[in-house]
Design a protein around this motif. Structure first.
Motif, PDB file in Angstrom:
ATOM      1  N   SER A   1       0.908  -5.483   4.213  1.00  0.00           N
ATOM      2  CA  SER A   1      -0.089  -6.144   5.047  1.00  0.00           C
ATOM      3  C   SER A   1       0.516  -7.410   5.623  1.00  0.00           C
ATOM      4  CB  SER A   1      -1.317  -6.479   4.210  1.00  0.00           C
ATOM      5  OG  SER A   1      -2.328  -7.059   5.010  1.00  0.00           O
TER       6      SER A   1
ATOM      7  N   PHE B   1       3.792   7.218   2.860  1.00  0.00           N
ATOM      8  CA  PHE B   1       4.149   5.995   3.579  1.00  0.00           C
ATOM      9  C   PHE B   1       3.850   4.769   2.732  1.00  0.00           C
ATOM     10  CE2 PHE B   1       5.087   7.694   7.739  1.00  0.00           C
ATOM     11  CZ  PHE B   1       4.385   8.889   7.766  1.00  0.00           C
TER      12      PHE B   1
ATOM     13  N   GLN C   1      -7.444  -0.318   5.000  1.00  0.00           N
ATOM     14  CA  GLN C   1      -7.755   0.301   6.277  1.00  0.00           C
ATOM     15  C   GLN C   1      -7.949   1.794   6.058  1.00  0.00           C
ATOM     16  OE1 GLN C   1      -5.277  -0.740   9.614  1.00  0.00           O
ATOM     17  NE2 GLN C   1      -5.220  -2.891   9.072  1.00  0.00           N
TER      18      GLN C   1
ATOM     19  N   TYR D   1      -2.950   2.832  15.895  1.00  0.00           N
ATOM     20  CA  TYR D   1      -1.529   3.009  15.613  1.00  0.00           C
ATOM     21  C   TYR D   1      -1.026   4.240  16.352  1.00  0.00           C
ATOM     22  CZ  TYR D   1      -2.212  -0.171  11.657  1.00  0.00           C
ATOM     23  OH  TYR D   1      -2.510  -1.270  10.870  1.00  0.00           O
TER      24      TYR D   1
ATOM     25  N   PHE E   1       1.974  -0.278  15.189  1.00  0.00           N
ATOM     26  CA  PHE E   1       0.694  -0.914  15.469  1.00  0.00           C
ATOM     27  C   PHE E   1       0.532  -1.138  16.968  1.00  0.00           C
ATOM     28  CE2 PHE E   1      -2.870  -3.631  14.866  1.00  0.00           C
ATOM     29  CZ  PHE E   1      -2.702  -4.740  15.673  1.00  0.00           C
TER      30      PHE E   1
ATOM     31  N   PHE F   1       0.833  -1.188   0.000  1.00  0.00           N
ATOM     32  CA  PHE F   1       0.000   0.000   0.000  1.00  0.00           C
ATOM     33  C   PHE F   1       0.882   1.257   0.000  1.00  0.00           C
ATOM     34  CE2 PHE F   1      -3.922  -2.199   1.423  1.00  0.00           C
ATOM     35  CZ  PHE F   1      -3.374  -3.381   1.884  1.00  0.00           C
TER      36      PHE F   1
ATOM     37  N   GLN G   1       9.902   6.883  16.050  1.00  0.00           N
ATOM     38  CA  GLN G   1       9.554   5.479  15.784  1.00  0.00           C
ATOM     39  C   GLN G   1       8.640   5.308  14.582  1.00  0.00           C
ATOM     40  OE1 GLN G   1      10.983   2.940  17.446  1.00  0.00           O
ATOM     41  NE2 GLN G   1      12.157   4.555  18.453  1.00  0.00           N
ATOM     42  N   GLY G   2       8.109   6.370  14.056  1.00  0.00           N
ATOM     43  CA  GLY G   2       7.198   6.258  12.922  1.00  0.00           C
ATOM     44  C   GLY G   2       5.851   5.705  13.343  1.00  0.00           C
ATOM     45  N   LEU G   3       5.226   4.981  12.444  1.00  0.00           N
ATOM     46  CA  LEU G   3       3.907   4.414  12.687  1.00  0.00           C
ATOM     47  C   LEU G   3       4.047   3.000  13.235  1.00  0.00           C
ATOM     48  CD1 LEU G   3       2.352   5.737   9.436  1.00  0.00           C
ATOM     49  CD2 LEU G   3       1.105   5.842  11.596  1.00  0.00           C
TER      50      LEU G   3
ATOM     51  N   PHE H   1       4.492  -0.280   8.446  1.00  0.00           N
ATOM     52  CA  PHE H   1       4.806   0.906   7.654  1.00  0.00           C
ATOM     53  C   PHE H   1       6.299   1.133   7.532  1.00  0.00           C
ATOM     54  CE2 PHE H   1       0.775   3.001   6.965  1.00  0.00           C
ATOM     55  CZ  PHE H   1      -0.052   2.447   7.933  1.00  0.00           C
TER      56      PHE H   1
ATOM     57  N   LEU I   1      -0.983  -3.472   9.356  1.00  0.00           N
ATOM     58  CA  LEU I   1      -0.085  -2.811   8.425  1.00  0.00           C
ATOM     59  C   LEU I   1       1.260  -2.550   9.097  1.00  0.00           C
ATOM     60  CD1 LEU I   1      -2.511  -0.230   6.788  1.00  0.00           C
ATOM     61  CD2 LEU I   1      -1.574  -2.292   5.736  1.00  0.00           C
TER      62      LEU I   1
ATOM     63  N   LYS J   1       9.273   4.200   7.187  1.00  0.00           N
ATOM     64  CA  LYS J   1       9.490   5.401   8.007  1.00  0.00           C
ATOM     65  C   LYS J   1       8.902   6.657   7.381  1.00  0.00           C
ATOM     66  CE  LYS J   1      11.862   3.643  11.455  1.00  0.00           C
ATOM     67  NZ  LYS J   1      11.331   3.638  12.838  1.00  0.00           N
TER      68      LYS J   1
ATOM     69  N   MET K   1      -6.030 -10.011   3.141  1.00  0.00           N
ATOM     70  CA  MET K   1      -4.848  -9.229   3.484  1.00  0.00           C
ATOM     71  C   MET K   1      -4.782  -7.927   2.703  1.00  0.00           C
ATOM     72  SD  MET K   1      -1.834 -12.041   3.905  1.00  0.00           S
ATOM     73  CE  MET K   1      -0.600 -10.838   4.367  1.00  0.00           C
ATOM     74  N   ALA K   2      -5.454  -7.876   1.570  1.00  0.00           N
ATOM     75  CA  ALA K   2      -5.404  -6.662   0.777  1.00  0.00           C
ATOM     76  C   ALA K   2      -6.485  -5.677   1.169  1.00  0.00           C
ATOM     77  CB  ALA K   2      -5.539  -7.009  -0.707  1.00  0.00           C
TER      78      ALA K   2
END
Lengths: 117, 115
Positions: A94, A90, B104, B35, B45, A34, B41-43, A107, A105, A109, B100-101
């Motif tokens: 998955s 980004f 979100q 998230y 979960f 994605f 640290q970014g994104l 991701f 997800l 950075k 899985m595809a």
């Protein structure tokens, strides 16, 4: 576990120039990939996704990405940058959590795109 | 169709306090994920809920918890806040057809500042 690497935390292009944002993934199984965009003070918006139906995926706002299995890449491109494209982008993969039936997800950075007038 | 909504949008707390964030998914979406986004640290979960059950959890301490209600709305709670909890907390919903595809869809986030 799957992972995503985005090369270049910051990319600057001139208005009208080609946009190329790089994403490489590591995955032991066919990935689902994605690209999301985030404008300042906003959430993430889906640009496009790869679901194995076609290697060249077209998304919104003129963006497209090509899945290259041999290079484990999913780079995002746009032929001509517009000022409104300035945002953070980004790449994500998955990731199935076994036994849970749950997909999350993972991701990269992120790459901040600046467009110079 | 209305998008994912999150309340509040901004929040300021002090260390040691607790906070509750709310997320309303897109109508018909049964899966809600959370998230955390930070510059360093970014994104990352946090957890995912489906039918009022936590199905998956990321690598965060037990101070982070959540729940989902019968109408699919979700809340997350952070107890004993630390400075490092300052972040943008994003909620995402999906229809959860087991693919899985599946896309979100993200809300605008709640920006938490811990002083």
């Amino acid at each position: 576990a799957q992972s995503v690497t985005q090369l270049g935390s910051h990319v600057s292009v001139s208005e009208g120039a080609l946009v190329l944002l790089r994403c490489n993934y590591s995955s032991s199984v066919p990935p689902y990939l994605f690209w999301y965009v985030q404008y300042p003070n906003q959430g993430l918006q889906l640009l496009l996704k790869y679901t194995s139906a076609a290697t060249l995926v077209k998304g919104i706002n003129g963006f497209e990405a090509e899945f290259k299995k041999s290079e484990t890449s999913f780079h995002l491109t746009k032929p001509s940058a517009h000022m409104s494209d300035a945002a953070e982008y980004f790449c994500a993969v998955s990731d199935l959590r076994s036994g849970a039936g749950s997909y999350q997800l993972t991701f990269g950075k992120g790459t901040k795109l600046s467009v110079i007038p | 169709k209305a998008g994912v909504t999150q309340t509040p949008r901004y929040l300021i707390k002090t260390r040691g306090q607790q906070v509750t964030l709310s997320c309303s998914p897109i109508s018909g979406h049964r899966s809600v994920s959370w998230y955390q986004q930070t510059p360093g640290q970014g994104l990352q979960f946090l957890f995912e809920y489906f039918s009022e059950t936590q199905r998956n959890k990321g690598n965060f301490p037990g101070r982070f918890s959540g729940r989902q209600f019968s109408n699919s709305r979700s809340e997350m709670n952070v107890s004993t806040l630390e400075l490092g909890d300052s972040a943008l907390y994003l909620c995402a919903s999906s229809t959860d057809r087991g693919q899985m595809a599946e896309t979100q869809y993200f809300g605008p986030g709640t920006r938490l500042l811990v002083l």
